[in-house]
Scaffold this active site. Structure first.
Site, PDB file in Angstrom:
ATOM      1  N   TYR A  40      -1.119  -1.195  10.617  1.00  0.00           N
ATOM      2  CA  TYR A  40      -1.421  -1.454   9.211  1.00  0.00           C
ATOM      3  C   TYR A  40      -0.283  -0.918   8.338  1.00  0.00           C
ATOM      4  O   TYR A  40       0.246  -1.640   7.482  1.00  0.00           O
ATOM      5  CB  TYR A  40      -2.741  -0.796   8.814  1.00  0.00           C
ATOM      6  CG  TYR A  40      -3.017  -0.881   7.326  1.00  0.00           C
ATOM      7  CD1 TYR A  40      -3.452  -2.067   6.759  1.00  0.00           C
ATOM      8  CD2 TYR A  40      -2.816   0.212   6.491  1.00  0.00           C
ATOM      9  CE1 TYR A  40      -3.688  -2.166   5.394  1.00  0.00           C
ATOM     10  CE2 TYR A  40      -3.049   0.124   5.124  1.00  0.00           C
ATOM     11  CZ  TYR A  40      -3.484  -1.063   4.579  1.00  0.00           C
ATOM     12  OH  TYR A  40      -3.709  -1.153   3.222  1.00  0.00           O
ATOM     13  N   SER A  59       0.858  -1.187   0.000  1.00  0.00           N
ATOM     14  CA  SER A  59       0.000   0.000   0.000  1.00  0.00           C
ATOM     15  C   SER A  59       0.893   1.235   0.000  1.00  0.00           C
ATOM     16  O   SER A  59       2.055   1.187   0.411  1.00  0.00           O
ATOM     17  CB  SER A  59      -0.885   0.007   1.251  1.00  0.00           C
ATOM     18  OG  SER A  59      -1.483   1.270   1.460  1.00  0.00           O
TER      19      SER A  59
END
Length: 257
Positions: free
Chosen positions: A151, A138
């Site tokens: 995350y 990401s």
């Protein structure tokens, strides 16, 4: 034709990747939690593209999940030439406000299970003339993000793991690539409960098909790292030249609860 194994394949980017590869006549192995969604996706893909599609419903947050996937592949003797570690999700909120179990399950899905699948399936991938590993990270990997602390850390781990593994395998038949998308119009935000940024993500996010097309194209070109979308490329570049404290403050304001 050989098989492509895709985790998180019942919806979103994973399902779009499955369609892309099936259109290239790759057979598919679909991995996700929902048996019903997998069965529906498999039926559609098989009928639309005339390829073989098998699936396994399993919770990838379980410590033994990667071994079960590997044993299934070996038992069925699937000739796998593509491994796509796409499954992942976010736990949103201040670190101490969420349970340790919540954090650990997310880390397992985002990082531990993909690493284990790479390790278990590399011997199978090596048996093909040309194979690929595509790990999905990401743009969160490029800076610390408060309220998404673990995350972002798990995605940074996957980016560095992918680049390191790529170097180890550069003289072999296995090419390792890493996909770092920005916001995507999927159920990712709903699952994480991040309704505060849903409007922005819906406005500026890419579609799963757009991200999947860029990912598969970059994978076959053996790119080390793919960041789909000009804005996302620019943002990632700026994190390298702008002071970290400023970047982290901006990210904190974007994702604050």
């Amino acid at each position: 034709m050989t098989y492509a194994l895709i985790t998180g394949a019942s919806k979103g980017i994973g399902l779009s990747m499955a369609h892309n590869l099936a259109s290239r006549k790759y057979n598919l192995l679909l991995i996700a939690r929902s048996e019903q969604e997998l069965a529906a996706a498999a039926a559609t893909l098989s009928a639309q593209y005339q390829v073989k599609v098998a699936w396994l419903a399993i919770d990838l947050s379980r410590p033994d999940s990667s071994l079960q996937v590997a044993e299934w592949c070996k038992a069925e003797q699937y000739p796998i030439s593509i491994l796509i570690n796409n499954a992942g999700y976010a736990v949103w909120g201040n670190f101490e406000d969420r349970s340790l179990e919540d954090h650990q399950q997310m880390i397992r899905v985002n990082a531990e299970t993909p690493v284990a699948l790479c390790h278990h399936l590399l011997p199978i991938l090596r048996q093909q003339p040309q194979s690929y590993i595509l790990n999905v990270s990401s743009t969160a990997a490029y800076q610390a993000v408060s309220t998404l602390t673990l995350y972002a850390a798990s995605k940074s781990f996957m980016l560095l793991f992918s680049r390191g593994l790529r170097q180890e395998l550069k003289d072999t038949n296995v090419a390792v690539c890493c996909l770092c998308p920005g916001p995507v119009k999927t159920n990712f935000i709903d699952r994480a409960g991040m309704q505060a940024i849903k409007e922005t993500a819906d406005k500026y996010g890419m579609t799963p098909d757009e991200v999947a097309a860029a990912a598969i194209k970059g994978m076959f070109r053996k790119k080390a790292e793919m960041i789909p979308g000009f804005t996302n490329v620019l943002t990632a570049f700026l994190t390298r030249i702008v002071p970290k404290g400023l970047v982290e403050n901006i990210a904190a304001n974007l994702y604050k609860q």
